[in-house]
Scaffold this motif. Structure first.
Motif, PDB file in Angstrom:
ATOM      1  N   ASN A 138       0.849  -1.178   0.000  1.00 13.43           N
ATOM      2  CA  ASN A 138       0.000   0.000   0.000  1.00 13.43           C
ATOM      3  C   ASN A 138       0.892   1.238   0.000  1.00 13.43           C
ATOM      4  O   ASN A 138       1.842   1.314   0.777  1.00 13.43           O
ATOM      5  CB  ASN A 138      -0.907  -0.024   1.231  1.00 13.43           C
ATOM      6  CG  ASN A 138      -2.073   0.936   1.114  1.00 13.43           C
ATOM      7  OD1 ASN A 138      -1.892   2.109   0.819  1.00 13.43           O
ATOM      8  ND2 ASN A 138      -3.269   0.434   1.366  1.00 13.43           N
ATOM      9  N   ASN A 141       1.055   5.141   4.355  1.00 15.12           N
ATOM     10  CA  ASN A 141       1.561   4.719   5.661  1.00 15.12           C
ATOM     11  C   ASN A 141       0.461   4.787   6.706  1.00 15.12           C
ATOM     12  O   ASN A 141      -0.492   5.572   6.581  1.00 15.12           O
ATOM     13  CB  ASN A 141       2.725   5.609   6.098  1.00 15.12           C
ATOM     14  CG  ASN A 141       3.991   5.356   5.314  1.00 15.12           C
ATOM     15  OD1 ASN A 141       4.143   4.321   4.675  1.00 15.12           O
ATOM     16  ND2 ASN A 141       4.906   6.302   5.364  1.00 15.12           N
ATOM     17  N   VAL A 142       0.606   3.997   7.743  1.00 13.80           N
ATOM     18  CA  VAL A 142      -0.329   4.068   8.857  1.00 13.80           C
ATOM     19  C   VAL A 142      -0.111   5.379   9.602  1.00 13.80           C
ATOM     20  O   VAL A 142       0.981   5.942   9.607  1.00 13.80           O
ATOM     21  CB  VAL A 142      -0.148   2.878   9.825  1.00 13.80           C
ATOM     22  CG1 VAL A 142      -0.493   1.583   9.131  1.00 13.80           C
ATOM     23  CG2 VAL A 142       1.263   2.845  10.382  1.00 13.80           C
ATOM     24  N   VAL A 183      -8.392   0.335  14.417  1.00  6.88           N
ATOM     25  CA  VAL A 183      -7.559  -0.352  13.429  1.00  6.88           C
ATOM     26  C   VAL A 183      -7.339  -1.799  13.834  1.00  6.88           C
ATOM     27  O   VAL A 183      -6.856  -2.073  14.946  1.00  6.88           O
ATOM     28  CB  VAL A 183      -6.188   0.345  13.250  1.00  6.88           C
ATOM     29  CG1 VAL A 183      -5.315  -0.450  12.283  1.00  6.88           C
ATOM     30  CG2 VAL A 183      -6.359   1.773  12.755  1.00  6.88           C
ATOM     31  N   ARG A 218       3.671   0.482   6.263  1.00  7.02           N
ATOM     32  CA  ARG A 218       2.633   0.468   5.238  1.00  7.02           C
ATOM     33  C   ARG A 218       1.324  -0.103   5.779  1.00  7.02           C
ATOM     34  O   ARG A 218       1.326  -1.005   6.605  1.00  7.02           O
ATOM     35  CB  ARG A 218       3.078  -0.368   4.037  1.00  7.02           C
ATOM     36  CG  ARG A 218       4.360   0.133   3.369  1.00  7.02           C
ATOM     37  CD  ARG A 218       4.165   1.481   2.721  1.00  7.02           C
ATOM     38  NE  ARG A 218       5.347   1.868   1.961  1.00  7.02           N
ATOM     39  CZ  ARG A 218       5.455   2.999   1.263  1.00  7.02           C
ATOM     40  NH1 ARG A 218       4.442   3.846   1.227  1.00  7.02           N
ATOM     41  NH2 ARG A 218       6.563   3.279   0.603  1.00  7.02           N
ATOM     42  N   LYS A 219       0.211   0.385   5.237  1.00 10.88           N
ATOM     43  CA  LYS A 219      -1.101  -0.091   5.670  1.00 10.88           C
ATOM     44  C   LYS A 219      -1.363  -1.530   5.252  1.00 10.88           C
ATOM     45  O   LYS A 219      -2.204  -2.206   5.855  1.00 10.88           O
ATOM     46  CB  LYS A 219      -2.197   0.813   5.105  1.00 10.88           C
ATOM     47  CG  LYS A 219      -2.276   2.183   5.743  1.00 10.88           C
ATOM     48  CD  LYS A 219      -3.439   2.975   5.175  1.00 10.88           C
ATOM     49  CE  LYS A 219      -3.600   4.312   5.878  1.00 10.88           C
ATOM     50  NZ  LYS A 219      -4.740   5.086   5.315  1.00 10.88           N
ATOM     51  N   GLU A 233      -3.232  -6.813   5.995  1.00  8.57           N
ATOM     52  CA  GLU A 233      -4.009  -5.623   5.641  1.00  8.57           C
ATOM     53  C   GLU A 233      -4.663  -5.085   6.912  1.00  8.57           C
ATOM     54  O   GLU A 233      -4.700  -5.767   7.947  1.00  8.57           O
ATOM     55  CB  GLU A 233      -5.106  -5.948   4.615  1.00  8.57           C
ATOM     56  CG  GLU A 233      -4.649  -6.632   3.352  1.00  8.57           C
ATOM     57  CD  GLU A 233      -3.896  -5.713   2.391  1.00  8.57           C
ATOM     58  OE1 GLU A 233      -3.829  -4.487   2.663  1.00  8.57           O
ATOM     59  OE2 GLU A 233      -3.370  -6.222   1.379  1.00  8.57           O
ATOM     60  N   ILE A 234      -5.214  -3.883   6.824  1.00 11.64           N
ATOM     61  CA  ILE A 234      -5.979  -3.329   7.943  1.00 11.64           C
ATOM     62  C   ILE A 234      -7.472  -3.403   7.650  1.00 11.64           C
ATOM     63  O   ILE A 234      -8.270  -2.707   8.279  1.00 11.64           O
ATOM     64  CB  ILE A 234      -5.547  -1.883   8.276  1.00 11.64           C
ATOM     65  CG1 ILE A 234      -5.724  -0.959   7.073  1.00 11.64           C
ATOM     66  CG2 ILE A 234      -4.105  -1.856   8.767  1.00 11.64           C
ATOM     67  CD1 ILE A 234      -5.518   0.526   7.405  1.00 11.64           C
TER      68      ILE A 234
END
Length: 270
Positions: A138, A141-142, A183, A218-219, A233-234
């Motif tokens: 992805n 970024n988170v 999250v 990364r998300k 993944e989130i």
């Protein structure tokens, strides 16, 4: 720089949308040219065999030909959490798309979200293969503490990897954890069923190590080898959907392309 010295790195596309549908391939690998019509006939025989059997059991291997003629070996596997209907549809699409994408090439592989299919003129069955990889991450970024998020991802993937090598799982491990009130982290690891538990553990460990190279903060990220794959993944992306956990992020179903953001792909080959 050591990574670039060890691998040929290609940035394939900057904004690659994620797809959860079986008819959209993630990527291909093609090698080993051939000219004999008999080789193509053996490829067709192997494809027909592995698609028919893997559509029922989720996994199949086959071969066609005897020495000194070229023998073609094939493998097909679906993600163990998808339905038999989706598995069959994915494999049928793969069997049509792969020869077209790799014409007159005897080593051909295709990755989908729901399935993987491969044939080769060398016997790869039972051999762990991490020599070629597709990495999707992805581009976002988170938010918040990225280091804490990466640590949580590591723990989720550790549990998913442990489940993948456990007896009776079909080489599939899934894990979900709550990182914050809003999250969740969803992790998956899977190996092809032709390799043993030790090889599966080593393959998924190698794949997770790639996160540090491309997926920091990364998300979402996934690494696809020919013998295993890992992904986090989130948002929920595997079945069954955990409606209790996913409700905190406002969804209890698999997300669509428009909801998950943009992904980049990197191809690594020896």
């Amino acid at each position: 720089m050591a990574l670039i010295q060890l691998y040929h790195l290609i940035l394939l596309c900057l904004f690659l949308p994620f797809s959860a549908y079986a008819d959209n391939p993630i990527g291909y690998y093609c090698a080993n040219p051939f000219n004999a019509g008999a080789t193509q006939a053996r490829i067709n025989t192997v494809l027909s065999d592995i698609v028919a059997h893997a559509s029922i059991g989720g996994f199949a291997t086959s071969s066609s030909g005897r020495a000194p003629a070229t023998t073609i070996y094939g493998l097909a596997q679906c993600r163990a959490d998808v339905s038999s209907q989706d598995c069959s549809a994915c494999l049928q699409d793969a069997a049509k798309a792969l020869p077209a994408a790799c014409p007159h090439l005897a080593d051909a592989r295709i990755w989908y979200d729901y399935c993987f299919l491969r044939y080769d003129d060398e016997n790869f069955i039972g051999e762990s293969d991490t020599g070629y990889s597709l990495i999707l991450y992805n581009v976002e970024n988170v938010t918040g503490d990225g280091d804490a998020f990466d640590a949580a991802v590591g723990e989720v993937m550790r549990k998913a990897r442990a489940a993948a090598v456990a007896p009776g799982t079909g080489g599939l491990g899934r894990e979900t954890t709550g990182f914050s009130p809003y999250v969740n982290i969803y992790g998956l690891a899977q190996c092809t069923r032709d390799i043993g538990e030790l090889a599966c553990g080593q393959c998924t460990a190698s794949a997770v190590e790639r996160f540090a190279d491309f997926c920091v903060h990364r998300k979402g990220c996934r690494v696809l080898y020919s013998s295993c794959m890992v992904r986090y993944e989130i948002y929920p992306f595997f079945f069954p959907i955990d409606s209790k956990r996913s409700s905190s992020s406002g969804s209890n179903s698999i997300k669509s392309e428009d909801e998950v953001g943009s992904y980049s792909m990197v191809i690594l080959s020896p």
